[in-house]
Design an enzyme around this catalytic site. Structure first.
Site, PDB file in Angstrom:
ATOM      1  N   CYS A 168       0.803  -1.220   0.000  1.00 35.17           N
ATOM      2  CA  CYS A 168       0.000   0.000   0.000  1.00 35.17           C
ATOM      3  C   CYS A 168       0.835   1.268   0.000  1.00 35.17           C
ATOM      4  O   CYS A 168       0.294   2.375  -0.094  1.00 35.17           O
ATOM      5  CB  CYS A 168      -0.956  -0.017   1.191  1.00 35.17           C
ATOM      6  SG  CYS A 168      -2.005  -1.483   1.196  1.00 35.17           S
ATOM      7  N   HIS A 308      -2.666   7.704   6.653  1.00 28.59           N
ATOM      8  CA  HIS A 308      -2.946   6.392   6.068  1.00 28.59           C
ATOM      9  C   HIS A 308      -4.352   5.952   6.465  1.00 28.59           C
ATOM     10  O   HIS A 308      -5.116   5.492   5.624  1.00 28.59           O
ATOM     11  CB  HIS A 308      -1.894   5.386   6.535  1.00 28.59           C
ATOM     12  CG  HIS A 308      -1.961   4.074   5.835  1.00 28.59           C
ATOM     13  ND1 HIS A 308      -1.887   3.958   4.466  1.00 28.59           N
ATOM     14  CD2 HIS A 308      -2.112   2.797   6.320  1.00 28.59           C
ATOM     15  CE1 HIS A 308      -1.966   2.682   4.124  1.00 28.59           C
ATOM     16  NE2 HIS A 308      -2.112   1.965   5.232  1.00 28.59           N
ATOM     17  N   GLU A 319      -0.833   5.219  14.189  1.00 24.79           N
ATOM     18  CA  GLU A 319      -0.521   6.425  13.421  1.00 24.79           C
ATOM     19  C   GLU A 319      -0.760   7.683  14.262  1.00 24.79           C
ATOM     20  O   GLU A 319       0.023   8.637  14.197  1.00 24.79           O
ATOM     21  CB  GLU A 319      -1.348   6.480  12.131  1.00 24.79           C
ATOM     22  CG  GLU A 319      -0.902   7.575  11.177  1.00 24.79           C
ATOM     23  CD  GLU A 319      -1.530   7.477   9.806  1.00 24.79           C
ATOM     24  OE1 GLU A 319      -1.080   8.216   8.901  1.00 24.79           O
ATOM     25  OE2 GLU A 319      -2.472   6.673   9.614  1.00 24.79           O
ATOM     26  N   LYS A 340      -9.540   7.952   2.808  1.00 24.21           N
ATOM     27  CA  LYS A 340      -9.993   6.566   2.625  1.00 24.21           C
ATOM     28  C   LYS A 340     -11.405   6.365   3.165  1.00 24.21           C
ATOM     29  O   LYS A 340     -12.075   5.406   2.786  1.00 24.21           O
ATOM     30  CB  LYS A 340      -9.040   5.585   3.323  1.00 24.21           C
ATOM     31  CG  LYS A 340      -7.699   5.385   2.643  1.00 24.21           C
ATOM     32  CD  LYS A 340      -6.903   4.274   3.325  1.00 24.21           C
ATOM     33  CE  LYS A 340      -5.547   4.051   2.655  1.00 24.21           C
ATOM     34  NZ  LYS A 340      -4.587   5.132   2.967  1.00 24.21           N
ATOM     35  N   HIS A 345      -9.839   1.990   0.259  1.00 21.31           N
ATOM     36  CA  HIS A 345      -8.390   1.774   0.221  1.00 21.31           C
ATOM     37  C   HIS A 345      -7.987   1.272  -1.160  1.00 21.31           C
ATOM     38  O   HIS A 345      -8.272   0.131  -1.521  1.00 21.31           O
ATOM     39  CB  HIS A 345      -8.000   0.764   1.293  1.00 21.31           C
ATOM     40  CG  HIS A 345      -6.530   0.666   1.557  1.00 21.31           C
ATOM     41  ND1 HIS A 345      -5.583   1.214   0.720  1.00 21.31           N
ATOM     42  CD2 HIS A 345      -5.833   0.077   2.559  1.00 21.31           C
ATOM     43  CE1 HIS A 345      -4.379   0.969   1.191  1.00 21.31           C
ATOM     44  NE2 HIS A 345      -4.503   0.284   2.315  1.00 21.31           N
ATOM     45  N   PHE A 408       1.803  -3.603   3.912  1.00 23.84           N
ATOM     46  CA  PHE A 408       2.136  -4.911   4.469  1.00 23.84           C
ATOM     47  C   PHE A 408       3.629  -5.174   4.259  1.00 23.84           C
ATOM     48  O   PHE A 408       4.168  -4.914   3.190  1.00 23.84           O
ATOM     49  CB  PHE A 408       1.338  -6.016   3.785  1.00 23.84           C
ATOM     50  CG  PHE A 408      -0.111  -6.101   4.192  1.00 23.84           C
ATOM     51  CD1 PHE A 408      -0.631  -5.317   5.207  1.00 23.84           C
ATOM     52  CD2 PHE A 408      -0.963  -6.985   3.555  1.00 23.84           C
ATOM     53  CE1 PHE A 408      -1.960  -5.396   5.579  1.00 23.84           C
ATOM     54  CE2 PHE A 408      -2.299  -7.084   3.916  1.00 23.84           C
ATOM     55  CZ  PHE A 408      -2.807  -6.291   4.930  1.00 23.84           C
TER      56      PHE A 408
END
Length: 422
Positions: A168, A308, A319, A340, A345, A408
């Site tokens: 991502c 994010h 975060e 998002k 996403h 990831f």
């Protein structure tokens, strides 16, 4: 050596909120959700039956030749459509341009999943009786790098050409690579961004098996709810976004409109877990610090962070911790939002669509909202004294904006855009 300055001179997008950058931005500012029941396949038996799909997309309407479109996976068609918009928007005269100095750097997390499923599924159905039979375009449609190649072929761009793949964080890494190529003098212009189209049975099923997706099937448009206690996973999305990055003097020489200046980029690794972010946000804090150092900015110079913010339990908390640790008291003066909550996403294309939102926020002095937060839905582990720009866009002067993406494997990337000034 003195590094060259890099500016954004064109944008394009194909997203769940609209098939142009302008439509996407308007929907963001208006707080519109792109989530709806899945139409790409029958998702009746899946735990998650909704996603943020691109709607009404026709490659021919986007300027892609019909014959060539048949050689492209859907993700590549999205990439091409966004690039066509961006190149048109930047206003360059391609007949006069030095195409040896124009490159393409895109971010793709997965690539041609549609093509892979179709080809392997067809083989599984027929292979035992007639032997292996695959289409001649199977491999070039499937591979993740082909979108950069297709864009360069269409326009004859001979400059640096590749994709970055870091889950991502892919398209934020692509923007960082494009930025560095230009400021080091390796190119005058880079067509950069990201694309993804993974809303297929194996994509949805795979993320369901990880318990990563929201299962709020009765209220898809309210499913992506970053920083709310009731969040239960992210909402898959697809699409593309393109940013035309250009060396400043090159842009000025041709009288280009400048949206914003790209000021810096940072990268880091969590080195912690296969899929989860570091619980204390150590990698997130480091990547933001690295981006600030690269941009030669102080924490107090940032007015907006496009986080994010995927709407997962651990990720949202970590975060927030990272932002508070790095920015200190200034964290409470920032606007923070997760687009998002509206786009879903976009996986490998997330960084590109969110960078575009950050650029337009800087240009227009508008912070797009984090939608779907309801009064009383507060997580005790999140500090709500921070301004998450809940539910409504906010006007404010934005001198510089930061955009975070985490992938990831612990891949972290951060890009910073600021108002252009001579």
């Amino acid at each position: 050596m003195e590094l060259k300055r890099v500016v954004v001179t064109g944008i394009g997008a194909v997203s769940p909120l609209g098939n142009t950058a302008q439509d996407t931005w308007k929907a963001m500012v208006d707080g519109v959700s792109g989530a709806a029941p899945i139409t790409h396949f029958d998702a009746t038996n899946f735990k998650t039956q909704f996603a943020c799909e691109v709607k009404g997309f026709n490659p021919a309407d986007s300027g892609i030749d019909r014959k060539e479109a048949r050689k492209m996976d859907l993700y590549c068609q999205y990439a091409m459509a966004g690039a066509i918009q961006g190149i048109k928007d930047c206003g360059i005269d391609l007949d006069k341009a030095d195409k040896n100095r124009i490159g393409v750097v895109y971010g793709v997390g997965i690539g041609g999943m549609n093509t892979f499923e179709d080809e392997v599924g067809n083989w599984a159905r027929t292979g035992s009786t007639i032997g292996p039979k695959f289409g001649p375009f199977f491999i070039p449609k499937m591979i993740a790098d082909i979108c950069a190649g297709q864009i360069s072929i269409m326009y004859g761009f001979h400059g640096p050409n590749f994709i970055t793949s870091s889950a991502c964080a892919s398209s934020s890494n692509a923007l960082a690579e494009a930025f560095n190529l230009i400021r080091l003098g390796k190119a005058d212009m880079i067509v950069s961004g990201g694309a993804e189209a993974a809303i297929v049975p194996s994509g949805v099923g795979g993320f369901n098996a990880m318990h990563a997706l929201s299962t709020r099937n009765d209220e898809p448009q309210k499913a992506s709810r970053p920083f709310s206690a009731s969040r239960d996973g992210f909402v898959m999305a697809e699409g593309s976004a393109c940013l035309i990055l250009e060396e400043l003097e090159h842009a000025k020489a041709r009288g280009a409109r400048i949206y914003a200046e790209m000021a810096g980029a940072g990268m880091s690794a969590d080195a912690h877990h296969l899929t989860a972010t570091h619980p204390e946000g150590l990698g997130a804090k480091l990547v933001m610090a690295n981006a600030l150092e690269d941009a030669e900015l102080k924490p107090e110079d940032i007015d907006y962070i496009n986080v994010h913010g995927t709407s997962t339990h651990v990720g949202d908390i970590s975060e927030v911790k990272a932002i508070k640790d790095l920015f200190g008291e200034h964290a409470y003066s920032l606007n923070i939002s997760s687009t998002k909550s509206m786009t879903g996403h976009l996986l490998g294309a997330a960084g590109a669509i969110e960078a575009m939102a950050s650029v337009l926020a800087v240009q227009n002095d508008i912070v797009p909202p984090t939608i779907n937060h309801e009064e009383g839905d507060e997580d005790p582990e999140i500090d709500y004294k921070l301004n998450f720009t809940f539910n409504k866009a906010q006007k404010r002067t934005i001198r510089a904006a930061m955009s975070n993406t985490f992938g990831f494997g612990g891949h972290n990337a951060c890009v910073i855009f600021k108002k252009y000034a001579e």
